[in-house]
Motif scaffolding. Structure first.
Motif, PDB file in Angstrom:
ATOM      1  N   THR A   3      -7.036 -36.429  13.580  1.00 29.98           N
ATOM      2  CA  THR A   3      -5.818 -36.943  14.196  1.00 29.98           C
ATOM      3  C   THR A   3      -5.825 -36.742  15.707  1.00 29.98           C
ATOM      4  O   THR A   3      -5.322 -37.588  16.453  1.00 29.98           O
ATOM      5  CB  THR A   3      -4.589 -36.252  13.571  1.00 29.98           C
ATOM      6  OG1 THR A   3      -4.613 -36.467  12.159  1.00 29.98           O
ATOM      7  CG2 THR A   3      -3.300 -36.803  14.130  1.00 29.98           C
ATOM      8  N   ILE A   8      -4.346 -43.871  21.351  1.00 33.22           N
ATOM      9  CA  ILE A   8      -3.021 -44.480  21.295  1.00 33.22           C
ATOM     10  C   ILE A   8      -3.088 -45.978  21.562  1.00 33.22           C
ATOM     11  O   ILE A   8      -2.222 -46.744  21.115  1.00 33.22           O
ATOM     12  CB  ILE A   8      -2.055 -43.783  22.285  1.00 33.22           C
ATOM     13  CG1 ILE A   8      -0.602 -44.192  21.999  1.00 33.22           C
ATOM     14  CG2 ILE A   8      -2.451 -44.073  23.718  1.00 33.22           C
ATOM     15  CD1 ILE A   8      -0.095 -43.796  20.641  1.00 33.22           C
ATOM     16  N   VAL A 237       3.617 -41.838  25.313  1.00 27.75           N
ATOM     17  CA  VAL A 237       2.328 -41.170  25.168  1.00 27.75           C
ATOM     18  C   VAL A 237       1.451 -41.624  26.329  1.00 27.75           C
ATOM     19  O   VAL A 237       1.038 -42.780  26.386  1.00 27.75           O
ATOM     20  CB  VAL A 237       1.667 -41.521  23.822  1.00 27.75           C
ATOM     21  CG1 VAL A 237       0.307 -40.836  23.716  1.00 27.75           C
ATOM     22  CG2 VAL A 237       2.572 -41.108  22.660  1.00 27.75           C
ATOM     23  N   MET A 242      -4.525 -38.457  21.192  1.00 28.44           N
ATOM     24  CA  MET A 242      -3.334 -37.733  20.775  1.00 28.44           C
ATOM     25  C   MET A 242      -3.476 -36.229  20.938  1.00 28.44           C
ATOM     26  O   MET A 242      -2.484 -35.518  21.077  1.00 28.44           O
ATOM     27  CB  MET A 242      -2.995 -38.075  19.315  1.00 28.44           C
ATOM     28  CG  MET A 242      -2.504 -39.505  19.135  1.00 28.44           C
ATOM     29  SD  MET A 242      -1.212 -39.966  20.321  1.00 28.44           S
ATOM     30  CE  MET A 242       0.051 -38.747  19.962  1.00 28.44           C
ATOM     31  N   HIS A 245      -1.588 -35.018  23.915  1.00 29.88           N
ATOM     32  CA  HIS A 245      -0.156 -35.297  24.025  1.00 29.88           C
ATOM     33  C   HIS A 245       0.653 -34.117  23.501  1.00 29.88           C
ATOM     34  O   HIS A 245       0.366 -33.588  22.428  1.00 29.88           O
ATOM     35  CB  HIS A 245       0.209 -36.551  23.220  1.00 29.88           C
ATOM     36  CG  HIS A 245       1.677 -36.866  23.224  1.00 29.88           C
ATOM     37  ND1 HIS A 245       2.325 -37.384  24.318  1.00 29.88           N
ATOM     38  CD2 HIS A 245       2.627 -36.712  22.258  1.00 29.88           C
ATOM     39  CE1 HIS A 245       3.605 -37.556  24.031  1.00 29.88           C
ATOM     40  NE2 HIS A 245       3.821 -37.154  22.797  1.00 29.88           N
ATOM     41  N   MET A 247       4.052 -32.817  21.976  1.00 31.94           N
ATOM     42  CA  MET A 247       5.297 -33.209  21.332  1.00 31.94           C
ATOM     43  C   MET A 247       6.438 -32.322  21.813  1.00 31.94           C
ATOM     44  O   MET A 247       6.238 -31.175  22.221  1.00 31.94           O
ATOM     45  CB  MET A 247       5.175 -33.089  19.813  1.00 31.94           C
ATOM     46  CG  MET A 247       4.407 -34.229  19.168  1.00 31.94           C
ATOM     47  SD  MET A 247       5.282 -35.812  19.236  1.00 31.94           S
ATOM     48  CE  MET A 247       6.592 -35.531  18.039  1.00 31.94           C
ATOM     49  N   GLN A 305       3.077 -28.017  16.842  1.00 37.34           N
ATOM     50  CA  GLN A 305       2.637 -29.409  16.796  1.00 37.34           C
ATOM     51  C   GLN A 305       1.460 -29.649  15.853  1.00 37.34           C
ATOM     52  O   GLN A 305       1.490 -30.556  15.013  1.00 37.34           O
ATOM     53  CB  GLN A 305       2.271 -29.862  18.210  1.00 37.34           C
ATOM     54  CG  GLN A 305       1.679 -31.258  18.300  1.00 37.34           C
ATOM     55  CD  GLN A 305       1.557 -31.732  19.729  1.00 37.34           C
ATOM     56  OE1 GLN A 305       2.265 -31.260  20.608  1.00 37.34           O
ATOM     57  NE2 GLN A 305       0.666 -32.679  19.985  1.00 37.34           N
ATOM     58  N   ILE A 349       3.961 -33.077  14.767  1.00 35.59           N
ATOM     59  CA  ILE A 349       3.567 -34.457  15.029  1.00 35.59           C
ATOM     60  C   ILE A 349       2.999 -35.018  13.733  1.00 35.59           C
ATOM     61  O   ILE A 349       2.163 -34.379  13.080  1.00 35.59           O
ATOM     62  CB  ILE A 349       2.554 -34.565  16.182  1.00 35.59           C
ATOM     63  CG1 ILE A 349       2.232 -36.024  16.468  1.00 35.59           C
ATOM     64  CG2 ILE A 349       1.284 -33.767  15.920  1.00 35.59           C
ATOM     65  CD1 ILE A 349       1.446 -36.246  17.756  1.00 35.59           C
ATOM     66  N   ALA A 351       1.066 -38.154  12.195  1.00 37.02           N
ATOM     67  CA  ALA A 351       0.227 -39.270  12.615  1.00 37.02           C
ATOM     68  C   ALA A 351      -0.838 -39.501  11.543  1.00 37.02           C
ATOM     69  O   ALA A 351      -0.994 -38.680  10.626  1.00 37.02           O
ATOM     70  CB  ALA A 351      -0.414 -38.956  13.970  1.00 37.02           C
ATOM     71  N   SER A 371       3.886 -45.452  20.510  1.00 31.58           N
ATOM     72  CA  SER A 371       4.822 -44.334  20.426  1.00 31.58           C
ATOM     73  C   SER A 371       4.448 -43.422  19.267  1.00 31.58           C
ATOM     74  O   SER A 371       3.778 -43.835  18.308  1.00 31.58           O
ATOM     75  CB  SER A 371       6.255 -44.856  20.222  1.00 31.58           C
ATOM     76  OG  SER A 371       6.366 -45.543  18.975  1.00 31.58           O
ATOM     77  N   THR A 372       4.888 -42.175  19.338  1.00 30.12           N
ATOM     78  CA  THR A 372       4.625 -41.251  18.236  1.00 30.12           C
ATOM     79  C   THR A 372       5.350 -41.694  16.968  1.00 30.12           C
ATOM     80  O   THR A 372       4.902 -41.397  15.859  1.00 30.12           O
ATOM     81  CB  THR A 372       5.046 -39.823  18.615  1.00 30.12           C
ATOM     82  OG1 THR A 372       6.433 -39.817  18.981  1.00 30.12           O
ATOM     83  CG2 THR A 372       4.210 -39.293  19.765  1.00 30.12           C
ATOM     84  N   LEU A 375       3.118 -44.027  15.197  1.00 34.99           N
ATOM     85  CA  LEU A 375       2.060 -43.262  14.525  1.00 34.99           C
ATOM     86  C   LEU A 375       2.558 -42.711  13.196  1.00 34.99           C
ATOM     87  O   LEU A 375       1.826 -42.704  12.201  1.00 34.99           O
ATOM     88  CB  LEU A 375       1.594 -42.107  15.418  1.00 34.99           C
ATOM     89  CG  LEU A 375       0.806 -42.471  16.674  1.00 34.99           C
ATOM     90  CD1 LEU A 375       0.531 -41.227  17.492  1.00 34.99           C
ATOM     91  CD2 LEU A 375      -0.497 -43.166  16.318  1.00 34.99           C
TER      92      LEU A 375
END
Length: 410
Positions: A3, A8, A237, A242, A245, A247, A305, A349, A351, A371-372, A375
């Motif tokens: 992941t 993104i 993002v 990811m 990134h 969260m 996260q 998160i 995803a 956007s998350t 995901l």
């Protein structure tokens, strides 16, 4: 799937501005409903939602209420300063914060910060017809990218009353318009109760008392939890992968009876919105922490996260019995402390690569590209998000907060 290595850019699509709903449909339950199950898509309307849910199943709602988080001040020079409340600082508890009288502190974003280098901001507000109050704001230290803002006010009023008089309801920035009087009603769910969000849990905006009554008549069990939606829900993002990134953290509250209701339904639920998903799925990891450390504190139950992805494989893919054992442990942990409600936080998160533990059906709107939230939808639909979104774009669905709805099945 790793992941953290997700790009993104693979979750981009063209969203024309005219497809972003600037206002909701009226009545709100006449929004369209896309039903996606087993690769088949059905077009319907939200008022028919109950017919797609199994009789006797459990549906979980987020009962958070959006606060008037935008506060505007003018300096003596005329410069406009916007103070956007993010989360309570002193007192840190939401309920205590809204009852505070005379002074309090919040973590805030500040607009036009370069014009406010020092000194207090001040404004006079009217409460009702007979009272006025003077409120001041003073900058404190930075915490990350936010500022601690100290508020003081006269008159002995609660901060809830001050905010009601001085604040503006924030609507999503992508609507590109000012808040209107109608938003005070339409940007709240009909079941909102607990003040604290700076953005609405928008999947719930389609529900009406009539739809809720239809669900009850259909034998759908309803429960509520609270996740206060932060401004981070709109955070783009910016990293390519990811893993880079970060969260945002959000505060959650789950009642004992909700945990019991989950157990009564074999720990399976229909989640209304991505915020309900994040809370429900976090409960499993909180339960694992309690099983490992019965003396753990509420604060230590926080779900980080990447925590779900760093666990042993057996824990990441538990049996139904193991999921229920984790929820049972959480329930017993509350009982041992005579706590009616679990208060903690989550940074989870969700995803592609994530295995869902509790949520088996998802009611959600159509989300922004890259956007998350998109995901999360991809993870839930086993990667079928693009076919679903292509259908929605081709058949006239309205997108984002005030847009149409969907119900997705795993």
């Amino acid at each position: 799937m790793d992941t953290k290595q997700i790009s993104i850019s693979d979750y981009n699509y063209e969203l024309p501005d005219e497809r972003i709903a600037k206002f909701p449909v009226t009545p709100r339950d006449h929004s369209r409903l896309l039903v996606s199950r087993g690769g088949t898509i059905i077009d319907d309307h939200f008022y028919n939602l109950a017919q797609y849910l199994p009789e006797g199943s459990l549906m979980v709602f987020n009962n958070t209420k959006v606060i008037r988080a935008r506060m505007l001040f003018h300096k003596s020079t005329g410069a406009l300063i916007e103070v956007f409340l993010l989360e309570p600082y002193v007192p840190a508890d939401y309920e205590q914060m809204f009852q505070a009288r005379g002074r309090c502190s919040w973590l805030c974003m500040v607009g036009n910060l370069k014009k406010w280098k020092e000194g207090r901001l001040e404004r006079t507000i009217t409460l009702g017809t007979d009272f006025t109050s003077t409120i001041t704001a003073e900058r404190g230290q930075m915490v990350g990218t936010s500022h601690i803002i100290d508020f003081e006010w006269s008159g002995g009023h609660s901060f809830a009353e001050i905010l009601e008089a001085a604040g503006q309801l924030p609507i999503p920035p992508y609507l590109n318009r000012e808040t209107q009087q109608s938003d005070l009603t339409t940007y709240q769910t009909v079941y909102s109760k607990v003040k604290g969000s700076v953005a609405a849990p928008t999947a719930g905006l389609h529900f009406t008392p009539e739809v809720l009554s239809t669900l009850d008549a259909h034998g759908i069990d309803r429960e509520e939890l609270t996740l206060h939606v932060g401004a981070g829900t709109f955070k783009p993002v910016k990293s390519q992968h990811m893993g880079d990134h970060e969260m945002h953290t959000e505060h959650v509250a789950v009642r004992r009876q909700t945990l019991q209701k989950l157990l009564d339904h074999e720990c399976l639920a229909t989640a209304v919105g991505t915020t309900s998903v994040r809370t429900l799925e976090s409960l499993y990891y909180m339960g694992l922490k309690v099983m490992a450390r019965p003396d753990i504190s509420e604060e230590q139950l926080h779900v980080a996260q990447w925590e779900p992805y760093d666990l042993p494989v057996a824990t990441m893919n538990p049996s139904r019995q193991q999921v229920c054992q984790a929820i049972q442990a959480l329930l017993q942990w509350l009982d041992a402390r005579q706590l009616p409600t679990l208060h903690s936080s989550t940074q989870i998160i969700i995803a592609p690569g994530y295995e869902f533990k509790i949520v088996c059906r998802l009611i959600t709107n159509f989300h922004q590209p890259q956007s998350t939230l998109l995901l999360l939808v991809s993870a839930f639909t086993h990667g079928d998000w693009r076919a679903i979104y292509n259908h929605a774009l081709a058949t006239g669905y309205r997108f984002l907060s005030y847009g149409d709805s969907s119900i997705l099945f795993r």
